[in-house]
Design a protein around this motif. Structure first.
Motif, PDB file in Angstrom:
ATOM      1  N   SER A  44      61.977  38.559  47.761  1.00 55.11           N
ATOM      2  CA  SER A  44      61.272  37.568  46.936  1.00 55.11           C
ATOM      3  C   SER A  44      60.576  36.532  47.812  1.00 55.11           C
ATOM      4  CB  SER A  44      62.250  36.889  45.980  1.00 55.11           C
ATOM      5  OG  SER A  44      63.282  36.225  46.702  1.00 55.11           O
ATOM      6  N   GLN A  45      61.271  36.059  48.849  1.00 52.69           N
ATOM      7  CA  GLN A  45      60.652  35.099  49.750  1.00 52.69           C
ATOM      8  C   GLN A  45      59.503  35.753  50.524  1.00 52.69           C
ATOM      9  OE1 GLN A  45      61.268  32.047  49.651  1.00 52.69           O
ATOM     10  NE2 GLN A  45      60.392  31.136  51.495  1.00 52.69           N
ATOM     11  N   GLY A  46      59.676  37.013  50.865  1.00 48.48           N
ATOM     12  CA  GLY A  46      58.611  37.730  51.547  1.00 48.48           C
ATOM     13  C   GLY A  46      57.358  37.835  50.696  1.00 48.48           C
ATOM     14  N   ILE A  47      57.535  38.079  49.395  1.00 51.79           N
ATOM     15  CA  ILE A  47      56.387  38.168  48.482  1.00 51.79           C
ATOM     16  C   ILE A  47      55.694  36.814  48.359  1.00 51.79           C
ATOM     17  CG2 ILE A  47      55.706  38.560  46.079  1.00 51.79           C
ATOM     18  CD1 ILE A  47      57.932  40.662  45.925  1.00 51.79           C
ATOM     19  N   ILE A  48      56.486  35.760  48.263  1.00 52.01           N
ATOM     20  CA  ILE A  48      55.909  34.412  48.130  1.00 52.01           C
ATOM     21  C   ILE A  48      55.089  34.061  49.375  1.00 52.01           C
ATOM     22  CG2 ILE A  48      56.469  31.950  48.020  1.00 52.01           C
ATOM     23  CD1 ILE A  48      58.925  32.737  46.327  1.00 52.01           C
ATOM     24  N   ILE A  49      55.656  34.300  50.547  1.00 55.00           N
ATOM     25  CA  ILE A  49      54.949  33.975  51.791  1.00 55.00           C
ATOM     26  C   ILE A  49      53.741  34.893  51.977  1.00 55.00           C
ATOM     27  CG2 ILE A  49      55.163  33.889  54.303  1.00 55.00           C
ATOM     28  CD1 ILE A  49      58.133  33.204  53.873  1.00 55.00           C
ATOM     29  N   GLY A  50      53.916  36.181  51.660  1.00 56.20           N
ATOM     30  CA  GLY A  50      52.795  37.113  51.770  1.00 56.20           C
ATOM     31  C   GLY A  50      51.641  36.736  50.869  1.00 56.20           C
ATOM     32  N   ALA A  51      51.940  36.303  49.642  1.00 56.46           N
ATOM     33  CA  ALA A  51      50.882  35.881  48.720  1.00 56.46           C
ATOM     34  C   ALA A  51      50.175  34.635  49.236  1.00 56.46           C
ATOM     35  CB  ALA A  51      51.478  35.616  47.338  1.00 56.46           C
ATOM     36  N   THR A  52      50.927  33.722  49.840  1.00 49.72           N
ATOM     37  CA  THR A  52      50.324  32.514  50.406  1.00 49.72           C
ATOM     38  C   THR A  52      49.386  32.855  51.558  1.00 49.72           C
ATOM     39  OG1 THR A  52      52.314  31.256  49.824  1.00 49.72           O
ATOM     40  CG2 THR A  52      50.820  30.267  51.430  1.00 49.72           C
ATOM     41  N   LEU A  53      49.841  33.747  52.443  1.00 48.66           N
ATOM     42  CA  LEU A  53      49.017  34.130  53.590  1.00 48.66           C
ATOM     43  C   LEU A  53      47.845  35.011  53.167  1.00 48.66           C
ATOM     44  CD1 LEU A  53      51.793  34.843  56.248  1.00 48.66           C
ATOM     45  CD2 LEU A  53      50.402  32.789  55.963  1.00 48.66           C
ATOM     46  N   GLN A  54      47.977  35.716  52.046  1.00 55.80           N
ATOM     47  CA  GLN A  54      46.880  36.530  51.538  1.00 55.80           C
ATOM     48  C   GLN A  54      45.651  35.658  51.268  1.00 55.80           C
ATOM     49  OE1 GLN A  54      46.939  40.179  50.543  1.00 55.80           O
ATOM     50  NE2 GLN A  54      44.806  39.658  50.803  1.00 55.80           N
ATOM     51  N   LEU A  55      45.873  34.449  50.781  1.00 59.27           N
ATOM     52  CA  LEU A  55      44.766  33.540  50.503  1.00 59.27           C
ATOM     53  C   LEU A  55      44.055  33.121  51.783  1.00 59.27           C
ATOM     54  CD1 LEU A  55      46.498  31.239  47.843  1.00 59.27           C
ATOM     55  CD2 LEU A  55      44.929  33.147  47.439  1.00 59.27           C
ATOM     56  N   ILE A  56      44.814  32.986  52.880  1.00 65.14           N
ATOM     57  CA  ILE A  56      44.215  32.587  54.147  1.00 65.14           C
ATOM     58  C   ILE A  56      43.390  33.717  54.748  1.00 65.14           C
ATOM     59  CG2 ILE A  56      44.732  31.874  56.527  1.00 65.14           C
ATOM     60  CD1 ILE A  56      47.202  30.485  55.486  1.00 65.14           C
ATOM     61  N   PHE A  57      43.935  34.928  54.698  1.00 64.50           N
ATOM     62  CA  PHE A  57      43.300  36.076  55.353  1.00 64.50           C
ATOM     63  C   PHE A  57      42.397  36.870  54.420  1.00 64.50           C
ATOM     64  CE2 PHE A  57      47.204  35.695  58.053  1.00 64.50           C
ATOM     65  CZ  PHE A  57      46.555  35.438  59.250  1.00 64.50           C
ATOM     66  N   MET A  58      42.117  36.359  53.236  1.00 66.85           N
ATOM     67  CA  MET A  58      41.375  37.138  52.240  1.00 66.85           C
ATOM     68  C   MET A  58      39.989  37.543  52.732  1.00 66.85           C
ATOM     69  SD  MET A  58      40.793  36.241  48.221  1.00 66.85           S
ATOM     70  CE  MET A  58      42.559  36.248  47.948  1.00 66.85           C
ATOM     71  N   GLY A  59      39.345  36.685  53.511  1.00 64.00           N
ATOM     72  CA  GLY A  59      37.982  36.975  53.949  1.00 64.00           C
ATOM     73  C   GLY A  59      37.897  37.787  55.226  1.00 64.00           C
ATOM     74  N   ILE A  60      39.029  38.156  55.817  1.00 63.20           N
ATOM     75  CA  ILE A  60      39.010  38.877  57.087  1.00 63.20           C
ATOM     76  C   ILE A  60      38.791  40.358  56.838  1.00 63.20           C
ATOM     77  CG2 ILE A  60      40.453  39.658  58.995  1.00 63.20           C
ATOM     78  CD1 ILE A  60      41.584  36.932  59.238  1.00 63.20           C
ATOM     79  N   SER A  61      37.807  40.914  57.536  1.00 62.96           N
ATOM     80  CA  SER A  61      37.528  42.338  57.408  1.00 62.96           C
ATOM     81  C   SER A  61      36.859  42.820  58.685  1.00 62.96           C
ATOM     82  CB  SER A  61      36.619  42.611  56.206  1.00 62.96           C
ATOM     83  OG  SER A  61      36.314  43.982  56.102  1.00 62.96           O
ATOM     84  N   GLY A  62      37.258  43.993  59.157  1.00 64.26           N
ATOM     85  CA  GLY A  62      36.642  44.560  60.347  1.00 64.26           C
ATOM     86  C   GLY A  62      35.377  45.311  59.979  1.00 64.26           C
ATOM     87  N   VAL A  63      34.237  44.883  60.497  1.00 67.47           N
ATOM     88  CA  VAL A  63      32.953  45.519  60.208  1.00 67.47           C
ATOM     89  C   VAL A  63      32.525  46.326  61.423  1.00 67.47           C
ATOM     90  CG1 VAL A  63      30.541  45.168  59.587  1.00 67.47           C
ATOM     91  CG2 VAL A  63      32.310  43.651  58.676  1.00 67.47           C
ATOM     92  N   GLY A  64      32.384  47.644  61.249  1.00 71.31           N
ATOM     93  CA  GLY A  64      31.982  48.476  62.365  1.00 71.31           C
ATOM     94  C   GLY A  64      33.023  48.441  63.466  1.00 71.31           C
ATOM     95  N   ALA A  66      33.824  45.730  65.136  1.00 69.75           N
ATOM     96  CA  ALA A  66      34.355  44.373  65.286  1.00 69.75           C
ATOM     97  C   ALA A  66      35.874  44.379  65.103  1.00 69.75           C
ATOM     98  CB  ALA A  66      33.712  43.435  64.267  1.00 69.75           C
ATOM     99  N   VAL A  67      36.558  43.571  65.909  1.00 68.20           N
ATOM    100  CA  VAL A  67      38.022  43.464  65.829  1.00 68.20           C
ATOM    101  C   VAL A  67      38.371  42.064  65.336  1.00 68.20           C
ATOM    102  CG1 VAL A  67      40.204  43.621  67.085  1.00 68.20           C
ATOM    103  CG2 VAL A  67      38.279  45.084  67.744  1.00 68.20           C
ATOM    104  N   PRO A  68      38.774  41.922  64.070  1.00 74.71           N
ATOM    105  CA  PRO A  68      39.110  40.600  63.535  1.00 74.71           C
ATOM    106  C   PRO A  68      40.506  40.182  63.957  1.00 74.71           C
ATOM    107  CG  PRO A  68      39.473  42.245  61.852  1.00 74.71           C
ATOM    108  CD  PRO A  68      38.927  42.983  63.062  1.00 74.71           C
ATOM    109  N   PRO A  69      40.881  38.918  63.726  1.00 75.43           N
ATOM    110  CA  PRO A  69      42.278  38.519  63.968  1.00 75.43           C
ATOM    111  C   PRO A  69      43.235  39.445  63.234  1.00 75.43           C
ATOM    112  CG  PRO A  69      40.928  36.589  63.546  1.00 75.43           C
ATOM    113  CD  PRO A  69      40.045  37.790  63.289  1.00 75.43           C
ATOM    114  N   ASP A  70      44.327  39.786  63.894  1.00 80.16           N
ATOM    115  CA  ASP A  70      45.268  40.780  63.369  1.00 80.16           C
ATOM    116  C   ASP A  70      46.129  40.148  62.279  1.00 80.16           C
ATOM    117  OD1 ASP A  70      47.191  42.759  62.935  1.00 80.16           O
ATOM    118  OD2 ASP A  70      47.043  43.456  64.999  1.00 80.16           O
ATOM    119  N   GLN A  71      45.670  40.260  61.029  1.00 79.29           N
ATOM    120  CA  GLN A  71      46.381  39.652  59.913  1.00 79.29           C
ATOM    121  C   GLN A  71      47.740  40.299  59.672  1.00 79.29           C
ATOM    122  OE1 GLN A  71      44.432  40.398  56.167  1.00 79.29           O
ATOM    123  NE2 GLN A  71      43.686  42.388  56.813  1.00 79.29           N
ATOM    124  N   THR A  72      47.872  41.579  59.998  1.00 75.00           N
ATOM    125  CA  THR A  72      49.135  42.274  59.774  1.00 75.00           C
ATOM    126  C   THR A  72      50.235  41.719  60.668  1.00 75.00           C
ATOM    127  OG1 THR A  72      47.922  44.284  59.184  1.00 75.00           O
ATOM    128  CG2 THR A  72      50.252  44.522  59.742  1.00 75.00           C
TER     129      THR A  72
END
Length: 258
Positions: A44-64, A66-72
């Motif tokens: 449950s705590q993992g889901i709460i923290i993951g959902a919070t961090l999802q908002l921070i990393f929502m715009g991160i995407s590797g294009v071609g 490009a190597v973005p910050p490792d959100q995982t």
């Protein structure tokens, strides 16, 4: 703690592989946080923290290329520390971005090192040595596993100070080189996309999106909204044009029959 560090290292490696091969969403912060919580006994705590961090990393995407910050990796380590220390999402928000950026540098290094096995695979393919070709691919996975484990395992087993000390041991010239190469990769990624698409009439839309984001101050969502509106307008006029041509063709057929 040893077993948890090993399990989280394996989990991080598998999720990172999923990010680069298929990307079905399992490596996104929400799922990564949940799985990290499952390993540590507090889903449950993992889901709460993951959902919070999802908002921070929502715009991160590797294009071609490009190597973005490792959100995982950032999410996994931040979630693990939040659960293990009992400090919740506050400590996770503090750790996620720095760890993601550090993991990004190691990711670039790992990808660069893996080019050795790419050339080996090319030579094996030319000679028809397919068993060795498979081993070259597995060697690349091994490098990836080491790259992930070298930051996840000590972070969980020894603490975040160990990770910071490790990054501090890397020469500044090497970090600067990784930073420069990482900055060049987005341009290479867009160039590769344009080359693969090879549809000249679509090129202006790439530059429109770039201009809106760079000079217009549009967010990713703002550029997407503009793109959707343009697509709908173009689709409307294409359908109208086809309907008009169809009506003209019907009228011409009627005249010819008369």
């Amino acid at each position: 703690m040893l077993s948890q560090a090993i399990l989280l290292s394996v989990l991080a490696s598998l999720l990172s592989i999923e990010w680069m091969n298929g990307h079905f969403g399992l490596s996104r912060p929400l799922i990564t946080g949940m799985l990290t919580g499952l390993v540590l006994g507090d889903m449950s705590q993992g889901i709460i923290i993951g959902a919070t961090l999802q908002l921070i990393f929502m715009g991160i995407s590797g294009v071609g290329a490009a190597v973005p910050p490792d959100q995982t990796i950032g999410t996994l380590i931040a979630t693990a520390f939040a659960i293990l220390t009992g400090q919740g999402a506050e400590i996770a928000l503090t750790l996620a971005i720095p760890v993601a950026v550090a993991a990004q540098a190691l990711d670039i290094f790992g990808r660069t090192f893996n080019t050795v096995f790419i050339h080996m695979a090319d030579k094996f393919a030319e000679k028809g040595e397919y068993k060795k070709l498979e081993l070259a691919h597995y060697a690349g996975l091994l490098v990836h596993f080491v790259r992930v484990s070298v930051i996840v395992f000590p972070a969980i087993y020894f603490g975040v100070d160990a990770v910071q000390n490790f990054i501090g041991m890397i020469p500044a010239s090497v970090l600067r080189g990784l930073e420069v190469s990482g900055g060049m990769l987005p341009a290479v990624g867009f160039g590769m996309l344009l080359t693969m698409l090879n549809i000249p009439y679509l090129f202006p839309f790439f530059f429109i999106g770039f201009a809106l984001a760079t000079f217009g101050g549009f967010s990713t969502i703002g550029v997407t909204m503009v793109a959707v509106c343009i697509a709908l307008v173009m689709d409307y006029y294409k359908k109208s044009s086809k309907a008009s041509d169809s009506n003209k063709s019907s009228e011409l057929d009627s005249l010819m029959e008369d």
